[in-house]
Design a protein around this motif. Structure first.
Motif, PDB file in Angstrom:
ATOM      1  N   PRO A  60       0.817  -1.223   0.000  1.00 49.49           N
ATOM      2  CA  PRO A  60       0.000   0.000   0.000  1.00 49.49           C
ATOM      3  C   PRO A  60       0.847   1.267   0.000  1.00 49.49           C
ATOM      4  O   PRO A  60       1.982   1.293   0.478  1.00 49.49           O
ATOM      5  CB  PRO A  60      -0.813  -0.117   1.285  1.00 49.49           C
ATOM      6  CG  PRO A  60      -0.001  -0.999   2.160  1.00 49.49           C
ATOM      7  CD  PRO A  60       0.678  -1.975   1.256  1.00 49.49           C
TER       8      PRO A  60
ATOM      9  N   GLU B  60      -8.282  10.354  -8.277  1.00 51.59           N
ATOM     10  CA  GLU B  60      -7.108   9.525  -8.535  1.00 51.59           C
ATOM     11  C   GLU B  60      -6.842   9.307 -10.029  1.00 51.59           C
ATOM     12  O   GLU B  60      -5.817   8.718 -10.397  1.00 51.59           O
ATOM     13  CB  GLU B  60      -7.253   8.168  -7.837  1.00 51.59           C
ATOM     14  CG  GLU B  60      -8.302   7.249  -8.416  1.00 51.59           C
ATOM     15  CD  GLU B  60      -9.710   7.527  -7.905  1.00 51.59           C
ATOM     16  OE1 GLU B  60     -10.622   6.742  -8.237  1.00 51.59           O
ATOM     17  OE2 GLU B  60      -9.888   8.520  -7.169  1.00 51.59           O
TER      18      GLU B  60
ATOM     19  N   CYS C  34      -2.556   6.609  -4.994  1.00 47.71           N
ATOM     20  CA  CYS C  34      -2.358   6.358  -3.575  1.00 47.71           C
ATOM     21  C   CYS C  34      -3.516   5.516  -3.029  1.00 47.71           C
ATOM     22  O   CYS C  34      -4.669   5.704  -3.424  1.00 47.71           O
ATOM     23  CB  CYS C  34      -2.278   7.701  -2.855  1.00 47.71           C
ATOM     24  SG  CYS C  34      -1.974   7.587  -1.097  1.00 47.71           S
ATOM     25  N   ASP C  35      -3.217   4.590  -2.126  1.00 49.48           N
ATOM     26  CA  ASP C  35      -4.260   3.731  -1.576  1.00 49.48           C
ATOM     27  C   ASP C  35      -5.063   4.412  -0.480  1.00 49.48           C
ATOM     28  O   ASP C  35      -6.271   4.183  -0.358  1.00 49.48           O
ATOM     29  CB  ASP C  35      -3.631   2.448  -1.015  1.00 49.48           C
ATOM     30  CG  ASP C  35      -3.017   1.592  -2.096  1.00 49.48           C
ATOM     31  OD1 ASP C  35      -3.768   0.938  -2.834  1.00 49.48           O
ATOM     32  OD2 ASP C  35      -1.777   1.598  -2.227  1.00 49.48           O
TER      33      ASP C  35
ATOM     34  N   ALA D  93     -10.180   7.045   0.648  1.00 53.93           N
ATOM     35  CA  ALA D  93      -9.656   6.072  -0.312  1.00 53.93           C
ATOM     36  C   ALA D  93     -10.630   5.930  -1.458  1.00 53.93           C
ATOM     37  O   ALA D  93     -11.838   6.126  -1.303  1.00 53.93           O
ATOM     38  CB  ALA D  93      -9.441   4.715   0.348  1.00 53.93           C
TER      39      ALA D  93
ATOM     40  N   ASN E 257     -11.082   3.025  -2.951  1.00 54.62           N
ATOM     41  CA  ASN E 257     -11.677   1.712  -2.687  1.00 54.62           C
ATOM     42  C   ASN E 257     -11.743   1.502  -1.183  1.00 54.62           C
ATOM     43  O   ASN E 257     -10.772   1.090  -0.554  1.00 54.62           O
ATOM     44  CB  ASN E 257     -10.845   0.605  -3.348  1.00 54.62           C
ATOM     45  CG  ASN E 257     -11.453  -0.773  -3.156  1.00 54.62           C
ATOM     46  OD1 ASN E 257     -12.509  -0.920  -2.556  1.00 54.62           O
ATOM     47  ND2 ASN E 257     -10.771  -1.789  -3.664  1.00 54.62           N
TER      48      ASN E 257
ATOM     49  N   SER F 205     -10.876  -2.000   0.882  1.00 60.49           N
ATOM     50  CA  SER F 205      -9.516  -2.519   1.062  1.00 60.49           C
ATOM     51  C   SER F 205      -8.911  -2.117   2.399  1.00 60.49           C
ATOM     52  O   SER F 205      -7.753  -2.456   2.675  1.00 60.49           O
ATOM     53  CB  SER F 205      -8.611  -2.002  -0.065  1.00 60.49           C
ATOM     54  OG  SER F 205      -9.064  -2.446  -1.325  1.00 60.49           O
ATOM     55  N   HIS F 206      -9.678  -1.404   3.227  1.00 54.38           N
ATOM     56  CA  HIS F 206      -9.127  -0.856   4.458  1.00 54.38           C
ATOM     57  C   HIS F 206     -10.039  -1.163   5.635  1.00 54.38           C
ATOM     58  O   HIS F 206     -11.261  -1.132   5.513  1.00 54.38           O
ATOM     59  CB  HIS F 206      -8.940   0.653   4.322  1.00 54.38           C
ATOM     60  CG  HIS F 206      -8.292   1.048   3.032  1.00 54.38           C
ATOM     61  ND1 HIS F 206      -6.948   0.888   2.795  1.00 54.38           N
ATOM     62  CD2 HIS F 206      -8.821   1.554   1.890  1.00 54.38           C
ATOM     63  CE1 HIS F 206      -6.674   1.290   1.564  1.00 54.38           C
ATOM     64  NE2 HIS F 206      -7.788   1.701   1.001  1.00 54.38           N
TER      65      HIS F 206
ATOM     66  N   SER G  67      -4.449  -1.622   6.079  1.00 53.08           N
ATOM     67  CA  SER G  67      -4.583  -1.481   4.630  1.00 53.08           C
ATOM     68  C   SER G  67      -3.862  -2.654   3.980  1.00 53.08           C
ATOM     69  O   SER G  67      -2.630  -2.762   4.085  1.00 53.08           O
ATOM     70  CB  SER G  67      -3.970  -0.156   4.167  1.00 53.08           C
ATOM     71  OG  SER G  67      -4.159   0.031   2.786  1.00 53.08           O
TER      72      SER G  67
END
Length: 315
Positions: free
Chosen positions: A2, A55, A106-107, A148, A150, A153-154, A168
């Protein structure tokens, strides 16, 4: 692997968490005036596309701009709407810089001293990313907002006075705004990180892998030293702790991340027993604005932002 980004705003101790708590604050004014002390053009402003998701890479060269005149960020100079637009623009500019640095988006973007649950900040989801979670222990300056593209994913692991923890992928990241009273004492700082680590371990999530944010540390080696004691592992600075050149600057370097560039408050420190660090980057406190049809830059906070690519190496 990440990619994390953290940057704090400069907010006051109000129990009201709207835009006015972060606008025209003392240290932001000081930051802008210090950076505007010369007429040198130094800020690299990336092209953005406000209608696209933040993003999405936007092709085109950076524009070199100079700081607006001293006093530009003074009290009464901007409405809440104008200041919000600057913070939104800063978020989009950040995304574009990070895409160029890391080769992908960036995640996770985390903002300290910003409460994303407050309706006045809701538009940040269109410019920083979807809201994963926001937390506050009462005051605007003790808030965090996690964004984020998405959100699935966290995982939110917990939060408390001066910290918020997110898992993450397989990396446990703790984002901090360490209270000054704690940052002045090594023993208090060790206890601060031990308490966070115990909470994560007790939940079955494992130990802290990386700490990022405003440490309020007195010296560059303070946080690696106290985090090493807290975790019983060797912890290291993820970046050069004494000299930095933000990736959005041209021919300008700084000796610190605070308002007068003398203290390395905003840093990332990692647990070398569990993760390794790839690319990293700092971003300045400034964003591009438009004044009388002439592009200029102005500080929207007193804190530099930091981005880190992290790889888990051990469980």
């Amino acid at each position: 692997m990440p990619i994390f980004f953290y940057q704090s705003l400069n907010s006051n101790s109000s129990n009201q968490h709207g835009i006015s708590a972060s606008k025209a604050q003392r240290f932001t004014r000081d930051t802008h005036d210090a950076q505007a002390a010369t007429s040198q053009a130094w800020k690299l402003s990336m092209p953005t596309a406000p209608g696209a998701t933040p993003e999405t890479p936007v092709h085109g060269p950076a524009q070199l701009v100079k700081s607006a005149a001293q006093g530009y960020m003074g009290k009464g100079q901007h409405s809440d709407h104008q200041f919000l637009a600057m913070v939104e623009g800063k978020a989009r500019d950040t995304h574009q810089h990070l895409v160029r640095q890391f080769g992908r988006s960036c995640d996770l973007l985390v903002y300290g001293e910003l409460d994303g649950n407050n309706a006045e900040w809701s538009s940040m989801q269109s410019h920083a990313g979807n809201l994963v979670v926001a937390s506050s222990t009462g005051k605007a300056c003790n808030s965090f907002s996690v964004h984020a593209s998405n959100t699935s994913s966290h995982e939110f692991l917990g939060s408390g006075m001066g910290w918020i923890a997110i898992k993450s992928g397989n990396v446990n990241a703790v984002f901090v705004h360490v209270p000054n009273a704690i940052a002045k004492s090594e023993d208090a700082a060790v206890s601060f990180y031990q308490t966070i680590n115990r909470e994560l371990v007790a939940k079955g999530k494992g130990a802290i892998d990386i700490v990022m944010g405003d440490t309020n540390q007195a010296s560059p080696e303070f946080t690696p030293r106290v985090l090493s004691r807290a975790l019983g592992a060797v912890c290291r600075n993820a970046t050069n702790p004494t000299d930095l050149t933000p990736m959005d600057s041209h021919n300008r370097s700084f000796k610190g991340t605070n308002s007068n560039a003398t203290k390395m408050y905003d840093v990332a420190v990692y647990n070398s027993a569990s993760v390794s660090i790839g690319k990293e980057a700092y971003l300045s406190q400034s964003t591009a604005v438009s004044s009388n049809e002439k592009n200029l830059a102005a500080a929207v906070t007193d804190h530099m932002g930091i981005a880190i690519e992290v790889t888990k190496t051990a469980s």
